[in-house]
Motif scaffolding. Structure first.
Motif, PDB file in Angstrom:
ATOM      1  N   ARG A  94       0.893  -1.235  -0.126  1.00 30.04           N
ATOM      2  CA  ARG A  94      -0.053   0.016   0.093  1.00 30.04           C
ATOM      3  C   ARG A  94       1.035   1.386   0.190  1.00 30.04           C
ATOM      4  O   ARG A  94       0.563   2.291  -0.743  1.00 30.04           O
ATOM      5  CB  ARG A  94      -0.634   0.062   1.025  1.00 30.04           C
ATOM      6  N   ILE A  95       1.983   1.329   0.845  1.00 32.20           N
ATOM      7  CA  ILE A  95       2.689   2.481   0.826  1.00 32.20           C
ATOM      8  C   ILE A  95       3.622   2.562  -0.478  1.00 32.20           C
ATOM      9  O   ILE A  95       3.477   3.723  -0.885  1.00 32.20           O
ATOM     10  CB  ILE A  95       3.817   2.310   1.881  1.00 32.20           C
ATOM     11  N   GLU A  96       4.031   1.658  -1.022  1.00 25.96           N
ATOM     12  CA  GLU A  96       4.625   1.652  -2.443  1.00 25.96           C
ATOM     13  C   GLU A  96       3.677   2.237  -3.421  1.00 25.96           C
ATOM     14  O   GLU A  96       3.737   2.972  -4.459  1.00 25.96           O
ATOM     15  CB  GLU A  96       5.159   0.355  -2.752  1.00 25.96           C
ATOM     16  N   GLY A  97       2.403   1.748  -3.369  1.00 25.72           N
ATOM     17  CA  GLY A  97       1.401   2.023  -4.068  1.00 25.72           C
ATOM     18  C   GLY A  97       1.018   3.808  -4.016  1.00 25.72           C
ATOM     19  O   GLY A  97       1.039   4.543  -4.984  1.00 25.72           O
ATOM     20  N   LEU A  98       0.975   4.214  -2.711  1.00 22.65           N
ATOM     21  CA  LEU A  98       0.944   5.555  -2.353  1.00 22.65           C
ATOM     22  C   LEU A  98       1.934   6.286  -2.930  1.00 22.65           C
ATOM     23  O   LEU A  98       1.872   7.752  -3.617  1.00 22.65           O
ATOM     24  CB  LEU A  98       0.617   5.937  -1.041  1.00 22.65           C
ATOM     25  N   LEU A  99       3.158   5.816  -2.596  1.00 22.88           N
ATOM     26  CA  LEU A  99       4.511   6.555  -3.156  1.00 22.88           C
ATOM     27  C   LEU A  99       4.528   6.834  -4.455  1.00 22.88           C
ATOM     28  O   LEU A  99       5.125   7.854  -5.227  1.00 22.88           O
ATOM     29  CB  LEU A  99       5.535   5.848  -2.572  1.00 22.88           C
ATOM     30  N   ASP A 100       4.087   5.697  -5.264  1.00 20.73           N
ATOM     31  CA  ASP A 100       4.140   5.728  -6.869  1.00 20.73           C
ATOM     32  C   ASP A 100       2.980   6.760  -7.253  1.00 20.73           C
ATOM     33  O   ASP A 100       3.414   7.538  -8.139  1.00 20.73           O
ATOM     34  CB  ASP A 100       3.663   4.446  -7.408  1.00 20.73           C
ATOM     35  N   ARG A 101       2.147   6.796  -6.615  1.00 22.16           N
ATOM     36  CA  ARG A 101       0.994   7.835  -6.983  1.00 22.16           C
ATOM     37  C   ARG A 101       1.453   9.295  -6.805  1.00 22.16           C
ATOM     38  O   ARG A 101       1.427  10.279  -7.622  1.00 22.16           O
ATOM     39  CB  ARG A 101      -0.302   7.612  -6.248  1.00 22.16           C
ATOM     40  N   VAL A 102       2.004   9.495  -5.523  1.00 23.19           N
ATOM     41  CA  VAL A 102       2.592  10.826  -5.147  1.00 23.19           C
ATOM     42  C   VAL A 102       3.699  11.325  -5.909  1.00 23.19           C
ATOM     43  O   VAL A 102       4.032  12.173  -6.535  1.00 23.19           O
ATOM     44  CB  VAL A 102       2.945  10.705  -3.675  1.00 23.19           C
ATOM     45  N   LEU A 103       4.699  10.191  -6.132  1.00 18.94           N
ATOM     46  CA  LEU A 103       6.047  10.679  -6.922  1.00 18.94           C
ATOM     47  C   LEU A 103       5.877  10.496  -8.544  1.00 18.94           C
ATOM     48  O   LEU A 103       6.887  11.031  -8.978  1.00 18.94           O
ATOM     49  CB  LEU A 103       6.978   9.993  -6.401  1.00 18.94           C
ATOM     50  N   MET A 104       4.862  10.091  -9.157  1.00 19.50           N
ATOM     51  CA  MET A 104       4.616   9.887 -10.498  1.00 19.50           C
ATOM     52  C   MET A 104       4.600  11.308 -11.069  1.00 19.50           C
ATOM     53  O   MET A 104       3.719  12.333 -10.481  1.00 19.50           O
ATOM     54  CB  MET A 104       3.496   9.220 -10.887  1.00 19.50           C
ATOM     55  N   PRO A 105       5.238  11.595 -12.071  1.00 24.93           N
ATOM     56  CA  PRO A 105       5.061  13.003 -12.605  1.00 24.93           C
ATOM     57  C   PRO A 105       3.725  13.034 -13.156  1.00 24.93           C
ATOM     58  O   PRO A 105       3.461  12.013 -13.887  1.00 24.93           O
ATOM     59  CB  PRO A 105       5.989  13.249 -13.556  1.00 24.93           C
ATOM     60  N   THR A 106       3.004  14.117 -13.253  1.00 22.95           N
ATOM     61  CA  THR A 106       1.625  14.344 -13.647  1.00 22.95           C
ATOM     62  C   THR A 106       2.000  14.497 -15.137  1.00 22.95           C
ATOM     63  O   THR A 106       2.479  15.295 -15.643  1.00 22.95           O
ATOM     64  CB  THR A 106       1.033  15.540 -13.173  1.00 22.95           C
ATOM     65  N   PRO A 107       1.200  14.044 -15.920  1.00 23.65           N
ATOM     66  CA  PRO A 107       1.359  14.179 -17.519  1.00 23.65           C
ATOM     67  C   PRO A 107       0.848  15.631 -17.814  1.00 23.65           C
ATOM     68  O   PRO A 107      -0.162  16.093 -17.165  1.00 23.65           O
ATOM     69  CB  PRO A 107       0.394  13.261 -17.991  1.00 23.65           C
ATOM     70  N   PRO A 108       1.413  16.278 -19.024  1.00 21.60           N
ATOM     71  CA  PRO A 108       1.098  17.495 -18.877  1.00 21.60           C
ATOM     72  C   PRO A 108      -0.372  17.704 -19.885  1.00 21.60           C
ATOM     73  O   PRO A 108      -0.607  16.437 -20.443  1.00 21.60           O
ATOM     74  CB  PRO A 108       2.235  18.143 -20.290  1.00 21.60           C
ATOM     75  N   ARG A 109      -1.149  18.469 -19.357  1.00 25.11           N
ATOM     76  CA  ARG A 109      -2.411  18.785 -19.798  1.00 25.11           C
ATOM     77  C   ARG A 109      -2.663  19.391 -21.262  1.00 25.11           C
ATOM     78  O   ARG A 109      -1.785  20.360 -21.489  1.00 25.11           O
ATOM     79  CB  ARG A 109      -3.215  19.564 -19.013  1.00 25.11           C
ATOM     80  N   ASN A 110      -3.311  19.061 -22.079  1.00 20.25           N
ATOM     81  CA  ASN A 110      -3.258  19.655 -23.594  1.00 20.25           C
ATOM     82  C   ASN A 110      -4.596  20.586 -23.339  1.00 20.25           C
ATOM     83  O   ASN A 110      -5.758  20.019 -23.266  1.00 20.25           O
ATOM     84  CB  ASN A 110      -3.583  18.327 -24.679  1.00 20.25           C
ATOM     85  N   PRO A 111      -4.302  21.680 -23.595  1.00 25.41           N
ATOM     86  CA  PRO A 111      -5.343  22.614 -23.574  1.00 25.41           C
ATOM     87  C   PRO A 111      -6.075  22.793 -24.910  1.00 25.41           C
ATOM     88  O   PRO A 111      -6.174  22.551 -25.716  1.00 25.41           O
ATOM     89  CB  PRO A 111      -4.806  24.027 -23.204  1.00 25.41           C
TER      90      PRO A 111
END
Length: 111
Positions: A94-111
């Motif tokens: 669970r901790i690894e999953g949360l860390l992956d979500r927190v540390l994953m770079p967010t993909p750039p948004r296309n406007p």
């Protein structure tokens, strides 16, 4: 020479038979007494061996009972440790999953 030339054959035969019977009786009695004393010694030795074996068997039963109790305690501890390891593994996942979500770079948004 005639066997009963002097007419005292029976007078000599009966005491000879009595003494022979007495000698045989004494010999057999001596053998019986020796056998009885030997068997008495053998019986004592057998009794001592049986008592020693009974004592060893009783000691082995006590040791087996202690070993079974130790094995039961070991199984219980192993089950508890396995449960703890499963909990730690789930928590780590669970901790690894949360860390992956927190540390994953967010993909750039296309406007």
């Amino acid at each position: 020479m005639s066997l009963n030339a002097d007419g005292k054959f029976l007078d000599r035969l009966i005491p000879s038979l009595i003494s022979a019977a007495l000698a045989v009786t004494v010999a057999i009695g001596g053998q019986a007494l020796g056998f009885w004393s030997d068997s008495k010694a053998i019986d004592k030795a057998a009794l001592a061996s049986i008592e020693r074996l009974d004592k060893e068997i009783a000691e082995m039963k006590v040791e087996q009972r202690a070993a079974r109790m130790g094995a039961d305690l070991d199984r219980q501890k192993l089950a508890e440790l396995s449960a703890d390891m499963r909990n730690v593994s789930r928590s780590t996942a669970r901790i690894e999953g949360l860390l992956d979500r927190v540390l994953m770079p967010t993909p750039p948004r296309n406007p």
